[in-house]
Design a protein around this motif. Structure first.
Motif, mmCIF file in Angstrom:
data_model
loop_
_atom_site.group_PDB
_atom_site.id
_atom_site.type_symbol
_atom_site.label_atom_id
_atom_site.label_comp_id
_atom_site.label_asym_id
_atom_site.label_seq_id
_atom_site.Cartn_x
_atom_site.Cartn_y
_atom_site.Cartn_z
ATOM 1 N N VAL A 283 72.958 -1.709 -9.137
ATOM 2 C CA VAL A 283 74.204 -2.218 -8.662
ATOM 3 C C VAL A 283 74.998 -1.486 -7.750
ATOM 4 C CG1 VAL A 283 74.309 -4.364 -10.212
ATOM 5 C CG2 VAL A 283 75.140 -2.019 -10.959
ATOM 6 N N PHE A 284 75.095 -0.532 -8.005
ATOM 7 C CA PHE A 284 76.019 0.552 -7.208
ATOM 8 C C PHE A 284 75.131 0.740 -6.041
ATOM 9 C CE2 PHE A 284 79.118 4.306 -7.006
ATOM 10 C CZ PHE A 284 79.860 3.466 -5.991
ATOM 11 N N PHE B 10 71.036 1.020 -13.762
ATOM 12 C CA PHE B 10 71.742 -0.119 -13.299
ATOM 13 C C PHE B 10 72.739 0.282 -12.207
ATOM 14 C CE2 PHE B 10 74.259 0.066 -17.253
ATOM 15 C CZ PHE B 10 75.618 0.586 -16.842
ATOM 16 N N HIS B 11 73.191 1.467 -12.340
ATOM 17 C CA HIS B 11 73.944 2.078 -11.062
ATOM 18 C C HIS B 11 73.209 2.324 -9.899
ATOM 19 C CE1 HIS B 11 77.012 3.180 -14.071
ATOM 20 N NE2 HIS B 11 77.853 3.015 -12.929
ATOM 21 N N MET C 129 80.483 12.409 -4.192
ATOM 22 C CA MET C 129 80.431 11.082 -3.916
ATOM 23 C C MET C 129 81.940 10.722 -3.348
ATOM 24 S SD MET C 129 78.766 7.692 -5.870
ATOM 25 C CE MET C 129 80.372 7.312 -6.434
ATOM 26 N N GLY D 273 82.894 -2.424 -24.440
ATOM 27 C CA GLY D 273 82.139 -2.545 -23.654
ATOM 28 C C GLY D 273 82.233 -3.951 -22.792
ATOM 29 N N TRP D 274 81.714 -4.013 -21.539
ATOM 30 C CA TRP D 274 82.022 -5.122 -20.824
ATOM 31 C C TRP D 274 81.254 -6.311 -21.224
ATOM 32 C CZ3 TRP D 274 78.645 -7.930 -17.539
ATOM 33 C CH2 TRP D 274 77.277 -7.608 -17.284
ATOM 34 N N VAL E 143 81.410 -6.086 -7.967
ATOM 35 C CA VAL E 143 80.110 -6.471 -7.358
ATOM 36 C C VAL E 143 79.771 -7.954 -7.632
ATOM 37 C CG1 VAL E 143 79.001 -4.135 -7.683
ATOM 38 C CG2 VAL E 143 78.909 -5.735 -9.563
ATOM 39 N N TYR F 272 73.815 10.269 -10.270
ATOM 40 C CA TYR F 272 72.875 9.469 -10.996
ATOM 41 C C TYR F 272 71.416 9.958 -11.610
ATOM 42 C CZ TYR F 272 76.800 6.230 -10.639
ATOM 43 O OH TYR F 272 78.301 5.806 -10.432
ATOM 44 N N ARG G 174 74.094 6.331 -24.290
ATOM 45 C CA ARG G 174 75.172 5.761 -23.292
ATOM 46 C C ARG G 174 76.267 5.525 -24.302
ATOM 47 N NH1 ARG G 174 74.120 -0.413 -21.699
ATOM 48 N NH2 ARG G 174 75.988 -0.338 -20.683
ATOM 49 N N ARG G 175 77.401 5.484 -23.714
ATOM 50 C CA ARG G 175 78.546 5.033 -24.286
ATOM 51 C C ARG G 175 79.086 5.847 -25.507
ATOM 52 N NH1 ARG G 175 77.853 -1.525 -25.006
ATOM 53 N NH2 ARG G 175 78.413 -2.135 -22.862
ATOM 54 N N MET H 146 84.281 -3.267 -12.326
ATOM 55 C CA MET H 146 83.334 -2.984 -11.760
ATOM 56 C C MET H 146 82.421 -4.351 -11.659
ATOM 57 S SD MET H 146 83.733 -0.472 -9.818
ATOM 58 C CE MET H 146 84.053 1.321 -9.805
ATOM 59 N N HIS I 76 86.413 0.155 -17.168
ATOM 60 C CA HIS I 76 85.390 0.360 -15.911
ATOM 61 C C HIS I 76 84.410 -0.493 -15.560
ATOM 62 C CE1 HIS I 76 83.111 2.781 -13.282
ATOM 63 N NE2 HIS I 76 82.039 2.534 -13.872
ATOM 64 N N TYR J 268 87.604 6.840 -24.656
ATOM 65 C CA TYR J 268 86.473 6.967 -23.728
ATOM 66 C C TYR J 268 86.135 5.416 -23.679
ATOM 67 C CZ TYR J 268 82.197 8.050 -22.060
ATOM 68 O OH TYR J 268 80.984 8.242 -20.964
HETATM 69 C C1 HEM Z 1 82.594 6.709 -8.725
HETATM 70 C C2 HEM Z 1 81.799 5.725 -9.263
HETATM 71 C C3 HEM Z 1 81.390 5.482 -10.420
HETATM 72 C C4 HEM Z 1 81.119 6.481 -11.723
HETATM 73 C C5 HEM Z 1 81.614 8.047 -11.558
HETATM 74 C C6 HEM Z 1 80.729 5.864 -12.674
HETATM 75 C C7 HEM Z 1 80.396 6.357 -13.971
HETATM 76 C C8 HEM Z 1 80.055 5.517 -14.946
HETATM 77 C C9 HEM Z 1 79.978 6.201 -16.315
HETATM 78 C C10 HEM Z 1 80.012 7.640 -16.601
HETATM 79 C C11 HEM Z 1 79.670 5.290 -17.179
HETATM 80 C C12 HEM Z 1 79.866 5.218 -18.770
HETATM 81 C C13 HEM Z 1 78.569 5.561 -19.277
HETATM 82 C C14 HEM Z 1 78.551 5.652 -20.628
HETATM 83 O O1 HEM Z 1 79.200 6.369 -21.524
HETATM 84 O O2 HEM Z 1 78.089 4.688 -21.562
HETATM 85 C C15 HEM Z 1 79.483 4.025 -16.506
HETATM 86 C C16 HEM Z 1 79.366 2.751 -17.053
HETATM 87 C C17 HEM Z 1 79.421 1.423 -16.313
HETATM 88 N N1 HEM Z 1 79.459 1.601 -14.949
HETATM 89 FE FE1 HEM Z 1 79.925 3.054 -13.844
HETATM 90 N N2 HEM Z 1 80.363 4.394 -12.426
HETATM 91 C C18 HEM Z 1 80.765 4.401 -10.934
HETATM 92 C C19 HEM Z 1 80.697 3.110 -10.229
HETATM 93 C C20 HEM Z 1 80.246 1.864 -10.725
HETATM 94 C C21 HEM Z 1 80.138 0.723 -10.057
HETATM 95 C C22 HEM Z 1 80.442 0.542 -8.558
HETATM 96 C C23 HEM Z 1 79.812 -0.178 -10.907
HETATM 97 C C24 HEM Z 1 79.426 -1.811 -10.548
HETATM 98 C C25 HEM Z 1 78.264 -2.123 -9.889
HETATM 99 C C26 HEM Z 1 79.674 0.521 -12.109
HETATM 100 C C27 HEM Z 1 79.238 -0.471 -13.239
HETATM 101 C C28 HEM Z 1 79.190 0.183 -14.401
HETATM 102 C C29 HEM Z 1 79.029 -0.418 -15.590
HETATM 103 C C30 HEM Z 1 78.533 -2.171 -15.780
HETATM 104 C C31 HEM Z 1 78.937 0.460 -16.861
HETATM 105 C C32 HEM Z 1 78.965 0.025 -18.292
HETATM 106 C C33 HEM Z 1 79.922 -0.154 -18.895
HETATM 107 C C34 HEM Z 1 79.660 -0.337 -20.554
HETATM 108 O O3 HEM Z 1 78.901 0.432 -21.055
HETATM 109 O O4 HEM Z 1 80.124 -1.306 -20.935
HETATM 110 N N3 HEM Z 1 79.978 1.623 -12.115
HETATM 111 N N4 HEM Z 1 79.956 4.274 -15.306
#
Ligand code: HEM
Ligand SMILES: [Cu+2]
Lengths: 94, 537, 206
Positions: B398-399, B394-395, B478, B146-147, B90, B442, B455-456, B85, B81, B74
């Motif tokens: 940014v999203f 942030f979703h 979605m 993480g990113w 973006v 979201y 988170r995370r 992303m 991810h 995970y």
């Molecule tokens: C189908 C589309 C997407 C889904 C289902 C999704 C879902 C998720 C989930 C579940 C997390 C992790 C949360 C956690 O456990 O901390 C996450 C983290 C993140 N997402 Fe998305 N996301 C989607 C699209 C996007 C897009 C388009 C972006 C960019 C704009 C994005 C940027 C991020 C970032 C930067 C993180 C944080 C990663 C980290 O914690 O290092 N996501 N996303």
């Protein structure tokens, strides 16, 4: 905007600038030899800044270029100092 | 392919035959339009991977405990991810695709200032992406930081971080070169008579963005270099065991990464500022106010980075300052929302797909923005920091921001780019599924975060179950919408009805050239007269 | 360097390539800017250690290198004037001198680093980590990173100057198309500018 005529800088101007730069180098060494405490950093930085202004204006031709280039350079410098300043808001008051 | 244009003799950019054949005609092409499509297809590829990883995370979170993956997986999944992303979708986002395609045409130029550098920046993009992918495929374990690559873990983690860090560095280079190109293009290549204050708003937003790309990206570049050196040589700069300060890493990281948020959102706002007047058939309200707010956002956005660090242990003075500045930077964004709404007021609204995307953009962007104020206020931030609330926030920004604007932009400019119109009914169906899915995915996270779900984590307490089920269902809806949109566009690019030069009756210059545009866009460089302007409806 | 490669383009625009080069210089300034921030913070946190460590550096070598760079900056600036005055021979000569000076700078740097290595000081060395305080570790960490990155820029600058020199000789860079040489010059002055700050910050702390 076309026909922006080029300014040709005479050789001897460059020599004057070089002499000034070297003189300032020695002055900045001199100033740090005197014990000024905290101010010696300041002194050295002032000389460095003066030197960089000379390099920017003459060697890099800013003096003869369009004003917007000068504005950009000033803006970048300002931005950088603002970033340092704000970072220090953390460290200075910690 | 045929085009319905008067300039039939001009071969359009898609059919143009140059020195090279097949794929080489594309990857060696310095035509800004082909480069834009190169970016679009490579981004789409990475997006598919990113979405798949997102879906995998949501599937894992459908129930407490282990569902489909263990904790370490995970961690790796959210890291890759996030890196994909952020750095590959973006940040290049609208500038690389629509900026490259439209900027020169919108200002009446034949190409960008440095076409070769433009192509080079795409190569950097690909190289960076491959590096990041290689960190997944080879070495001992996928990155799990993480990113954000926070120190000290980023040089303690045994995973294969170096290629990922280097990849992010190279991607930054690509972003810098794009920005550099756009600034010079805008300064030097505007059509005669197009003064700064006659330039359309999308180029204006790209101009503000380009400055951020130029002046912020190097900071993360050097920061990543320092982390790499720390890993290799132990130089000590971020290592508390050697006297370094990990919080300084956070400062440097966010000095870039907060402005980067504006690299993402400003061009999105620019695209919205083109769509809204077109589909309201009205002059944009407060043209200059939008420009000033663009520049203000770009500038003030530099000084708010600390709002990501309220709980890191920095000084109180810094906390107050960053909090205040964060509130200030919200003002220009609000000004824009006001301007868009006022543009629609008493306009003759034409609710085509691009307009629907633009309106939903405003909606989700406002939710994201308001939740941002919750995060910018010190007291509430401490409460929700590092919870699902942040993920929701942030979703939404940014999203919600970039994604909705991107889809709006593609539906707006599609007929110009491909010379064909998409199926309008399917476009709306796709939009509906996507929007409903997005909100279901979201919105629950706001609630979950408020209740304390961090988170995370691959796991959560049983009381968070209901919200997570809803959220996972949303992710499916979605994605379904996403599929409809992509399939519709792909099919229409091949078989759609032939589009006219100006199907939406817009006033900007790109709608005066054939669809698709010929190789050098204009036969003759257009001239802007006294009365001409981008929004004179 | 690619960012000046558009000179073969039919749409030659000297102002555009100059602006492009300046923008690139801004990114370089901020790249080093990040390091200067790190330096400022750590010096603020470890003032004494930075002073102690600063004594290890040799002011004389530092000053000589400063002067070398300043002179080389002048010679390359003169070479653009020479090009504009259509004095090809002098342009070439001045560029050659610039390259020589750059080389001498690097050789000095090589010996300077060599002495440090002989004293057991390099990033992550036993001596540094075990026998010295945190402040010293940070000082030398930054010293090696910043002067190293600077030296890398010297090398890049030399390559650009060599390319420019070649084109001047071949006649593709001339008084009406001086962009490549001008940009090489700008880049070289940038390298000089950074050194102007590195020198007092590392060598002149007493
Ligand atoms: C189908 C589309 C997407 C889904 C289902 C999704 C879902 C998720 C989930 C579940 C997390 C992790 C949360 C956690 O456990 O901390 C996450 C983290 C993140 N997402 Fe998305 N996301 C989607 C699209 C996007 C897009 C388009 C972006 C960019 C704009 C994005 C940027 C991020 C970032 C930067 C993180 C944080 C990663 C980290 O914690 O290092 N996501 N996303
Ligand atoms: Cu932020």
């Amino acid at each position: 905007m076309e026909n922006e005529k080029h300014h040709i800088v005479p050789y001897k101007v460059y020599i004057y600038i070089l002499v000034a730069l070297i003189a300032m180098t020695f002055m900045s060494i001199g100033i740090t030899k005197i014990n000024l405490g905290e101010y010696s950093v300041l002194g050295a930085m002032i000389f460095a800044t003066l030197k960089s202004i000379l390099v920017l204006s003459w060697f890099m031709h800013l003096k003869f270029d369009q004003p917007f280039l000068r504005i950009m350079v000033g803006f970048v410098a300002l931005l950088f100092f603002a970033v340092i300043f704000i970072t220090f808001l953390d460290y200075y008051f910690r | 392919m045929q085009t319905a244009t008067q300039l039939e003799h001009e071969v359009n950019y898609l059919d143009y035959k140059g020195k090279y054949k097949g794929i080489f005609a594309w990857i060696f092409s310095t035509d800004h339009k082909r480069i834009a499509l190169l970016y679009m297809y490579s981004m789409l590829t990475m997006f598919v991977v990113g979405v798949a990883l997102g879906l995998a995370m949501k599937l894992e979170l459908i129930a407490p405990g282990k569902t489909i993956m263990d904790p370490q997986t995970y961690n790796a999944v959210f890291t890759v991810h996030g890196v994909i992303m952020i750095f590959m979708i973006v940040i290049p986002g609208l500038p690389a695709v629509f900026g490259n395609f439209m900027l020169p045409i919108m200002i009446g130029a034949k190409d960008v200032a440095f076409p070769k550098i433009n192509l080079l920046s795409w190569y950097f993009y690909v190289a960076g992406a491959l590096l990041v992918i290689s960190s997944v495929l080879f070495g001992n374990g996928t990155p799990d930081t993480g990113w954000t690559f926070y120190a000290p873990y980023s040089f303690k983690s045994g995973t294969n971080l170096l290629p990922a860090i280097f990849g992010a560095f190279v991607l930054g280079f690509s972003s810098i070169l794009t920005g550099l190109n756009f600034i010079v293009t805008i300064h030097r290549m505007r059509a005669p008579g197009m003064t700064w204050f006659k330039m359309p708003l999308f180029p204006w937003s790209l101009y503000g963005t380009a400055w951020i790309q130029l002046l912020a990206t190097p900071v993360i570049g050097i920061t990543l270099v320092l982390v790499a050196l720390e890993r290799i040589f132990n130089i000590g700069v971020f290592d508390p065991a050697l006297g370094g300060d990990p919080i300084l890493y956070q400062h440097l990281f966010w000095i870039y990464s907060h402005p980067a948020v504006y690299v993402m959102i400003l061009p999105a706002m620019g695209a919205i500022s083109e769509i809204i007047p077109t589909f309201s058939q009205k002059h944009i309200f407060g043209y200059r106010a939008i420009i000033v707010s663009t520049l203000a956002i770009a500038f003030v956005g530099y000084f708010v980075w600390g709002h990501h660090m309220f709980t890191s242990g920095m000084s109180g003075t810094a906390q107050y300052t960053f909090s205040i500045l964060t509130f200030i930077v919200a003002i220009p964004s609000a000004i824009k929302v006001f301007n868009w709404i006022s543009t629609m007021h008493k306009g003759s609204i034409n609710p085509e797909a691009p307009f629907l995307w633009a309106v939903t953009f405003i909606f989700v962007f406002m939710i994201g923005g308001f939740s941002g104020l919750v995060l910018g206020a010190l007291a509430t931030n401490v409460h929700v920091h590092d919870t699902a609330f942040v993920v929701a926030h942030f979703h939404f920004i940014v999203f919600g921001g970039v994604g909705f604007a991107f889809f709006g932009a593609i539906h707006y400019w599609f007929p110009k780019m491909f010379g064909r119109m998409y199926d309008k009914v399917w476009a709306k169906v796709g939009w509906a599924f996507f929007t409903v899915g997005f909100l279901t995915l979201y919105s629950p996270m706001f609630y979950l975060g408020m209740m304390g779900m961090p988170r995370r984590y691959y796991d959560y307490l049983p009381e968070f179950h209901a919200g997570n089920i809803l959220s996972t269902l949303g992710s499916w809806v979605m994605t379904f919408g996403l599929l409809i949109i992509v399939i519709n566009l792909f099919r229409s690019a091949k078989n759609g009805a032939i589009a006219s030069i100006n199907p939406w009756n817009s006033k900007t210059l790109e709608w005066t050239v054939p669809s698709p545009p010929p190789l050098e866009n204009f036969d003759e460089i257009p001239v802007y007269g006294e009365k001409d302007g981008p929004y004179e409806y | 360097m690619e960012h000046v490669a558009q000179h073969s383009d039919p749409h030659y625009d000297q102002e555009a390539s100059k602006l492009g080069m300046w923008l690139f210089i801004f990114t370089e300034l901020l790249l080093f800017g990040g390091l200067f921030i790190v330096y400022a913070i750590y010096r603020f946190l470890n003032p004494e250690a930075f002073q102690m460590a600063g004594h290890e550096l040799n002011i004389t070598i530092g000053a000589i290198n400063t002067i070398i760079l300043l002179v080389s900056s002048m010679t390359i600036a003169m070479s653009t004037s020479a090009l504009q005055k259509k004095n090809k021979g002098l342009t070439v000569l001045l560029l050659e001198i610039t390259i020589m000076l750059a080389l001498i700078f690097l050789i000095n740097k090589y010996f300077e680093w060599g002495v440090k290595f002989d004293h057991g000081i390099w990033p992550g060395s036993e001596h540094l980590l075990n026998d010295m305080g945190h402040g010293e570790v940070l000082f030398f960490g930054l010293y090696f990173v910043m002067t190293g990155l600077h030296a890398l820029h010297i090398v890049i600058g030399m390559i650009i100057i060599i390319v420019a020199l070649n084109k001047v000789q071949k006649g593709t860079v001339h008084a009406d198309r001086p962009s490549l040489l001008e940009n090489a010059g700008l880049y070289w002055h940038l390298v000089d500018l950074i050194w102007i700050f590195l020198f007092p910050l590392f060598y002149l702390i007493h």
